[in-house]
Design an enzyme around this catalytic site. Structure first.
Site, PDB file in Angstrom:
ATOM      1  N   GLU A 156       1.097  -1.131  -0.059  1.00 24.55           N
ATOM      2  CA  GLU A 156      -0.208  -0.467   0.420  1.00 24.55           C
ATOM      3  C   GLU A 156       0.680   1.022   0.382  1.00 24.55           C
ATOM      4  O   GLU A 156       0.563   2.309   0.984  1.00 24.55           O
ATOM      5  CB  GLU A 156      -0.545  -0.159   1.194  1.00 24.55           C
ATOM      6  N   GLU A 308      -6.581  -7.793  -0.926  1.00 24.95           N
ATOM      7  CA  GLU A 308      -7.026  -8.319   0.760  1.00 24.95           C
ATOM      8  C   GLU A 308      -8.254  -8.052   0.663  1.00 24.95           C
ATOM      9  O   GLU A 308      -8.929  -7.072  -0.014  1.00 24.95           O
ATOM     10  CB  GLU A 308      -5.863  -7.792   1.411  1.00 24.95           C
ATOM     11  N   GLU A 356      -3.503  -3.943  15.272  1.00 20.70           N
ATOM     12  CA  GLU A 356      -4.353  -4.845  14.161  1.00 20.70           C
ATOM     13  C   GLU A 356      -4.638  -6.183  15.280  1.00 20.70           C
ATOM     14  O   GLU A 356      -5.746  -7.130  14.602  1.00 20.70           O
ATOM     15  CB  GLU A 356      -4.097  -4.798  13.205  1.00 20.70           C
TER      16      GLU A 356
END
Ligand code: GLA
Length: 667
Positions: A156, A308, A356
């Site tokens: 990303e 993803e 996360e």
């Protein structure tokens, strides 16, 4: 079709199924269980090493590849292929601690420190050389490993930097674009507020706007940062390609991402790849997802990689709702329907700690008995039923413009008649009625070939380049239909108003000029009356439109512009152009768009299905997806065939339960 991707698909025997795998967070004993459960779930590809730089090079030049050797061998022995990542999105602490100049400088001048991720300045020569070095080491060690099926460059790409490296690189970029300072001064209109530059060294990135800053400078800085990030990708790509030429190399894109022009990026990749997290708590998020899927397919006009998605909830929002039973499966088939050749997740196993830790995973904290794992495994074992679909192409009659320059022109600069334009939302509002009426849609940019479409929709393209203006005129002249919506064609690539009248770029096309943009007052609405006597409500924006060759389709009956046209239609060559000068209520926008689409001769994928049922085609494969949690539907199909998921023969209709999916191979 990209040959590397064709070989990749063949290797996997159809769709890729799996996700990000972070073995460096776990004991080797856990790896064995992982691989066993991966096999149970039908996993055939995992992305390894995305954040593993610190585990691979714990101190400068000290490499600890042993664990990765073991992981790759283990996966290979289990028949699972690897998408090997270069870990350059998360440089180890020794790099930034020893050399703080690799860290990005934010718009406010503060340094973005270690302790998160994406802590790199894409314009730092030191960062770039370290990134290429670790990419090279990985490739030299693993390019011949039998598990290797794909390279995943970084993750990303995103950070912007405003520091001294960025300033130097920005000047180099500008010199390439303008060659001399006079050209830059003209392009940036520096006569305004005495901003004229007399030496290249005076030119710098736009700092946080304390008051108002030059809109052309901000626009060029956007273009520059996108190119700087792309250079990082290309440098790493070339470093790994040197060792082996037949493995696809990608990086993962993020929906409509502000800082990277994916139209410019996609030709440098072997396939477009997307990370997407539609909010299960937001009704209609599947429409935004479809729009992003269509963008991915359109970027290269080819199948793409769903890199993803979440198995259930994410962890980055205020409230992270779960995907109810059936939603993950439905969303996965939706991506495939729009051209994805993979279903990959972030992530394989839920982590115990870190930011996360509550992000869902294919294998949740509660293990393989959990609902999520069971649904994931069911999907992984079902996908082979549609293996023949992988690689199948899609086509569309309808094109919608989505261009980063148009977006940046509108949103990075202040000083417009109103300063709350939301380009992606406006594009989506034009896309939604097409989606709900089951038309296949491609996204196009300024440089796209328009000749294969019947109709082009241009929502709110404030900035357009001259090449696009010429292409649209040619498209209409040759018989194409064009629908343009408000505040389009206003400025050129330097963010300067096209003269002598609005909308400079499209005046001839729409057969009218505008003498004033007329934003609505807070809460103000207006009535528009159409030629057939029906009426609709509009709000937010008006334009004082003066038809020249155009005829009027709708007229304001109330408000400041009562009696003036709100919508017009113009013949251009053998084509037809509709211009919408206001924000119509959704039903009226839908009716206007659909009547143009029908008149243009575009065909929907299916006829008569309810709007909550989605229909999409890849070659002879028809996907029907019921997005309603509560309502069943019966959908008439364009011909007989066989549902690949159930094996049942299909004659003329398919019954879909709530959240149901059918993949019909039409005979
Ligand atoms: C992105 C990142 C992943 C993870 C997910 C969470 O897509 O690439 O590393 O952070 O978001 O949704």
């Amino acid at each position: 079709m990209n040959a590397r991707m064709a070989a990749f698909r063949e290797r996997l025997g159809g769709f890729a199924f799996g996700g990000d795998y972070n073995p460096e967070q776990w004991d080797p004993a856990v790896w064995k269980e992982d691989v066993e459960l991966m096999r149970r779930a039908g996993v055939n590809l995992v992305t390894v090493g995305v954040f593993a730089w610190a585990s691979l090079e714990p101190s400068p030049g000290e490499f600890t590849f042993g664990w990765l050797d073991d992981v790759l061998d283990l996966l290979h022995a289990a028949g699972i292929s690897v998408d090997l990542a270069t870990p350059t999105t998360a440089p180890p602490v020794w790099l930034s601690h020893g050399h703080p100049d690799v860290l990005p400088v934010m718009e406010d001048g503060e340094t973005f420190g270690f302790g998160n991720r994406l802590h790199f300045d894409p314009t730092s020569p030191r960062y770039r050389s370290h990134a290429v070095r670790i990419a090279d080491r990985l490739a030299s060690r693993y390019s011949q490993h039998p598990a290797l099926a794909m390279w995943h460059i970084s993750n990303e790409y995103g950070p912007t930097s405003y520091g001294p490296h960025a300033a130097a690189a920005f000047r180099v970029w500008l010199r390439r674009r303008y060659a001399d300072l006079d050209a830059l001064n003209d392009a940036w209109y520096t006569r305004f507020w005495g901003q004229r530059y007399t030496d290249w060294e005076q030119v710098a990135p736009p700092e946080v706007p304390r008051s108002w800053s030059n809109p052309a400078r901000r626009l060029d800085f956007k273009r520059f940062i996108s190119d700087a990030l792309l250079e990082c990708f290309i440098a790493e790509r070339d470093a790994v390609r040197r060792y082996r030429d037949d493995i696809p190399i990608l990086t993962n894109f993020m929906r409509f991402y502000r800082h990277a022009d994916y139209w410019r990026w996609a030709p440098h990749e072997d396939a477009a790849a997307l990370d997407i997290y539609p909010d299960p708590g937001r009704p209609g998020s599947h429409v935004s997802a479809a729009l992003n899927f269509d963008l991915m397919r359109s970027l290269r006009g080819e199948p793409w990689v769903l890199m993803e998605q979440a198995a259930s909830a994410v962890s980055q929002w205020k409230v992270n709702n779960v995907k109810r039973p059936g939603r993950m499966r439905l969303g996965s088939y939706q991506a495939i329907a729009h051209g994805a050749d993979s279903v990959l997740f972030f992530q394989w196993r839920a982590g115990r700690g870190g930011h996360e830790r509550f992000h869902s995973a294919m294998l949740p904290h509660s293990g393989p008995a959990a609902r999520t794992f069971l649904e994931v495994a069911a999907l992984g074992n079902e996908l082979p039923l549609i293996a023949a679909v992988a690689g199948a192409p899609s086509s569309a009659d309808v094109a919608v413009l989505f261009d980063w320059d148009a977006w940046w022109g509108l949103e990075v600069t202040h000083g417009l008649p109103r300063n709350d334009f939301d380009y992606t939302a406006i594009v989506e509002s034009a896309y939604r009625p097409l989606f709900e009426a089951h038309y296949a849609v491609d996204l196009v940019s300024f440089g796209s070939d328009l000749s294969r479409y019947r109709i082009l929709v241009v929502p709110n393209a404030y900035l357009v380049d001259d090449g696009f203006v010429a292409a649209v005129e040619e498209f209409a002249a040759a018989g194409g239909t064009v629908v343009v919506s408000f505040f389009s064609g206003v400025v050129d690539v330097n963010n300067q108003v096209r003269q002598p009248a609005y909308p400079g770029a499209f005046r001839r096309l729409i057969g009218a000029y505008i003498d004033e943009y007329w934003p609505a007052r807070e809460g103000e609405t207006f009535e528009v009356e159409f030629a057939d006597g029906t009426t609709a409500i509009a709000d937010w924006w008006q334009e004082s439109l003066h038809p020249e060759t155009a005829t009027v389709l709708g007229t304001y009956t109330t408000g400041d512009l009562a009696g003036r046209p709100a919508l017009i239609r113009n013949d251009h060559g053998s084509g037809c152009v509709v211009y919408i000068g206001t924000r119509l209520e959704p039903a009226a926008l839908r009716d206007t768009l659909l009547s143009a689409v029908r008149a243009a001769g575009a065909a929907p994928v299916v006829e008569g299905a309810p709007p909550y049922v989605e229909a999409a085609r890849r070659d002879r494969y028809l996907f029907l997806l019921n997005h309603s949690d509560a309502r069943a539907a019966t959908v008439t199909v364009p011909g007989p065939g066989r549902d690949l998921l159930t094996g049942a023969a299909v004659t003329d209709a398919v019954d879909l339960p709530p959240l149901g999916v059918a993949v019909v191979e039409l005979s």
